[in-house]
Design a protein around this motif. Structure first.
Motif, PDB file in Angstrom:
ATOM      1  N   ILE A   1       0.773  -1.221  -0.025  1.00 19.34           N
ATOM      2  CA  ILE A   1       0.101   0.102   0.018  1.00 19.34           C
ATOM      3  C   ILE A   1       1.053   1.142   0.018  1.00 19.34           C
ATOM      4  N   ARG A   2       1.812   1.327   0.802  1.00 15.14           N
ATOM      5  CA  ARG A   2       2.793   2.320   0.958  1.00 15.14           C
ATOM      6  C   ARG A   2       3.370   2.862  -0.577  1.00 15.14           C
ATOM      7  N   ALA A   3       3.851   1.659  -1.098  1.00  8.90           N
ATOM      8  CA  ALA A   3       4.351   1.854  -2.506  1.00  8.90           C
ATOM      9  C   ALA A   3       3.231   2.403  -3.381  1.00  8.90           C
ATOM     10  N   SER A   4       2.159   2.084  -3.754  1.00 13.54           N
ATOM     11  CA  SER A   4       1.182   2.499  -4.434  1.00 13.54           C
ATOM     12  C   SER A   4       0.807   4.126  -4.309  1.00 13.54           C
ATOM     13  N   ALA A   5       0.947   4.496  -3.010  1.00  9.86           N
ATOM     14  CA  ALA A   5       0.571   5.772  -2.249  1.00  9.86           C
ATOM     15  C   ALA A   5       1.732   6.615  -2.309  1.00  9.86           C
ATOM     16  N   SER A   6       2.851   6.206  -2.647  1.00  6.78           N
ATOM     17  CA  SER A   6       3.875   7.485  -2.766  1.00  6.78           C
ATOM     18  C   SER A   6       3.904   7.885  -4.233  1.00  6.78           C
ATOM     19  N   PRO A   7       4.048   9.018  -4.349  1.00  6.30           N
ATOM     20  CA  PRO A   7       4.175   9.671  -5.556  1.00  6.30           C
ATOM     21  C   PRO A   7       5.313   9.210  -6.511  1.00  6.30           C
ATOM     22  N   ARG A   8       5.343   8.637  -7.475  1.00  4.14           N
ATOM     23  CA  ARG A   8       6.203   8.382  -8.400  1.00  4.14           C
ATOM     24  C   ARG A   8       6.106   8.224  -9.925  1.00  4.14           C
ATOM     25  N   ARG A   9       6.824   8.902 -10.478  1.00  6.92           N
ATOM     26  CA  ARG A   9       6.465   9.280 -11.936  1.00  6.92           C
ATOM     27  C   ARG A   9       6.673   8.137 -12.817  1.00  6.92           C
ATOM     28  N   PRO A  10       5.679   7.409 -13.512  1.00  6.13           N
ATOM     29  CA  PRO A  10       5.846   6.243 -14.369  1.00  6.13           C
ATOM     30  C   PRO A  10       6.262   6.881 -15.777  1.00  6.13           C
ATOM     31  N   PRO A  11       7.057   6.039 -16.544  1.00  5.78           N
ATOM     32  CA  PRO A  11       7.673   6.487 -17.692  1.00  5.78           C
ATOM     33  C   PRO A  11       6.661   7.140 -18.625  1.00  5.78           C
ATOM     34  N   GLY A  12       6.889   8.355 -19.328  1.00  6.31           N
ATOM     35  CA  GLY A  12       6.042   8.718 -20.199  1.00  6.31           C
ATOM     36  C   GLY A  12       4.966   9.612 -19.685  1.00  6.31           C
ATOM     37  N   SER A  13       4.804   9.747 -18.317  1.00  2.44           N
ATOM     38  CA  SER A  13       3.478  10.496 -17.681  1.00  2.44           C
ATOM     39  C   SER A  13       3.935  12.017 -17.527  1.00  2.44           C
ATOM     40  N   ALA A  14       2.728  12.778 -17.374  1.00  4.79           N
ATOM     41  CA  ALA A  14       2.847  14.083 -17.243  1.00  4.79           C
ATOM     42  C   ALA A  14       3.532  14.327 -15.633  1.00  4.79           C
TER      43      ALA A  14
END
Ligand code: NAD
Length: 362
Positions: A1-14
């Motif tokens: 849960i912690r991982a999906s909640a921490s802001p992280r920019r997926p490749p190609g995203s704004a």
């Protein structure tokens, strides 16, 4: 849960705004689209949904799978479960809550009134309790509804119009929600933004809504029931495409401002806002059916009957000046264009075969 909640920019995203968002009702129609959009721009998202059986649970499971494949984890649970919410806030310091979980639908309230009280009143209070106790307190953006305008005959509806004559239990619970959230803003300093959505439609939509159920019946050659108001007036709705609603939700999160309390104590005034999110161009239901017929390439068997007085209102039309001014909200999708996208999704999702008029997936 912690991982999906921490802001992280997926490749190609704004570029994301660096938010960490708890989305309630994440496996619902609007919840799925908003969660994907937040994730796409790199914000952290955790969802919660009780996967109730108000409509086809397999559609909710398919949305959950889609979310999972984009890194959004959806906890199966009820927003009335205060211990679960407290645990979630303990693990993740959410900056925002996008509250979309609700018992939706106007007519179902006549069969199952308790589910509206459970999700839209008790569930809302349970969620707000968890938000006010959280440290830091998140800013809350939540879905009210255009139905709060009820029997209002001044159109287009603007936020200053009266909302004291709801026409359904659903509308009454949304109106109550606006008042309940106001008290949490006033007493505990929660930043609150209520969004009055106007008839949202699009891919991954809700099977209980007319455009969706009409589509299946038209394809199967079954009759559709088209309601007409008094004096043979056609019903009209300000149909709003899902991508426009998503942009309005994200803009609301980005401009929500801070909650001012900690540990249940208010430290100063916090924003309390309400916005209409509509399309500003109502279309009659017969016109909606004609557009569907064109894209489906099948003629509908229409059964036109007078509206039975079961909670529907004859007309909705949003004035969006406030949202345009404060959120930069600007809907861009016409009903023609939006239905085209919906039909494309529908035919592919259910595996419709035009030759045999059958569906590969039921
Ligand atoms: P939806 O029914 O698809 O999504 C709601 C989700 O909330 C569902 O997945 C459901 O399982 C979940 N849920 C319900 N009660 C819950 C509970 N107690 N705990 C946890 N999860 C629960 O509806 P939607 O169309 O995505 O609507 C989202 C929000 O927008 C709702 O609040 C709805 O009232 C509001 N709204 C929708 C429209 C529209 O046209 N779709 C219009 C106005 C307002």
């Amino acid at each position: 849960i912690r991982a999906s909640a921490s802001p992280r920019r997926p490749p190609g995203s704004a570029e994301g705004a660096g938010l960490s968002v708890l989305v309630t009702g994440a496996a619902g129609f609007v919840g799925t689209h908003c969660s994907l959009a937040l994730r796409k721009r790199g914000d952290g998202v955790v969802g919660i949904d009780n996967f109730n059986s108000y409509y086809d649970p397999s559609l909710k499971k398919a949305r959950r799978a889609l979310l999972g494949s984009h890194g959004v984890f959806v906890v199966e649970g009820d927003i009335n479960d205060g211990r679960l919410l407290a645990k979630l806030f303990d693990v993740v310091p959410f900056t925002h809550v996008l509250h979309l979980a609700a018992q939706a639908g106007v007519r179902y309230a006549m069969e199952n009134p308790a589910s509206y009280v459970h999700s839209n009143i008790a569930g809302l209070v349970s969620l707000l309790e968890a938000c006010k106790d959280a440290d830091p307190q998140p800013a809350v953006v939540w879905a009210s509804s255009s139905s709060v305008y009820g029997l209002n005959d001044r159109v287009p509806f603007s936020e200053a119009h009266r909302t004291d004559r709801p026409a359904s239990l659903y509308a009454a619970t949304k109106k109550a929600g606006e008042e309940i959230t106001h008290t949490y803003n006033h007493i505990y300093g929660l930043s609150v933004t209520g969004l009055r959505f106007f008839t949202v439609y699009g891919p991954w939509g809700r099977p209980d809504m007319a455009y969706f159920s009409f589509t299946r019946n038209i394809l199967q050659g079954k009759p559709i029931t088209v309601y007409r108001g008094r004096d043979h007036v056609d019903l009209a709705r300000d149909f709003t495409y899902i991508d426009d609603i998503v942009r309005g939700c994200l803009a609301s999160l980005d401009t929500a401002g801070r909650s001012t309390g900690t540990g249940g104590k208010k430290r100063g005034p916090a924003p309390y806002r309400i916005f209409n999110l509509g399309n500003t161009s109502p279309v009659t239901v017969p016109t909606l059916v004609s557009i569907l017929e064109r894209y489906l390439r099948v003629k509908a068997k229409r059964n036109v009957v007078e509206m039975p007085g079961n909670g529907d209102v004859p007309y909705t039309h949003a004035n969006i000046s406030l949202a345009r001014e404060q959120l930069g909200y600007k809907p861009t999708t016409s009903l023609e264009m939006g239905l085209k996208k919906f039909v494309r999704w529908y035919l592919s999702y259910y595996g419709y075969n035009r030759g045999t008029h059958t569906f590969r997936n039921s």
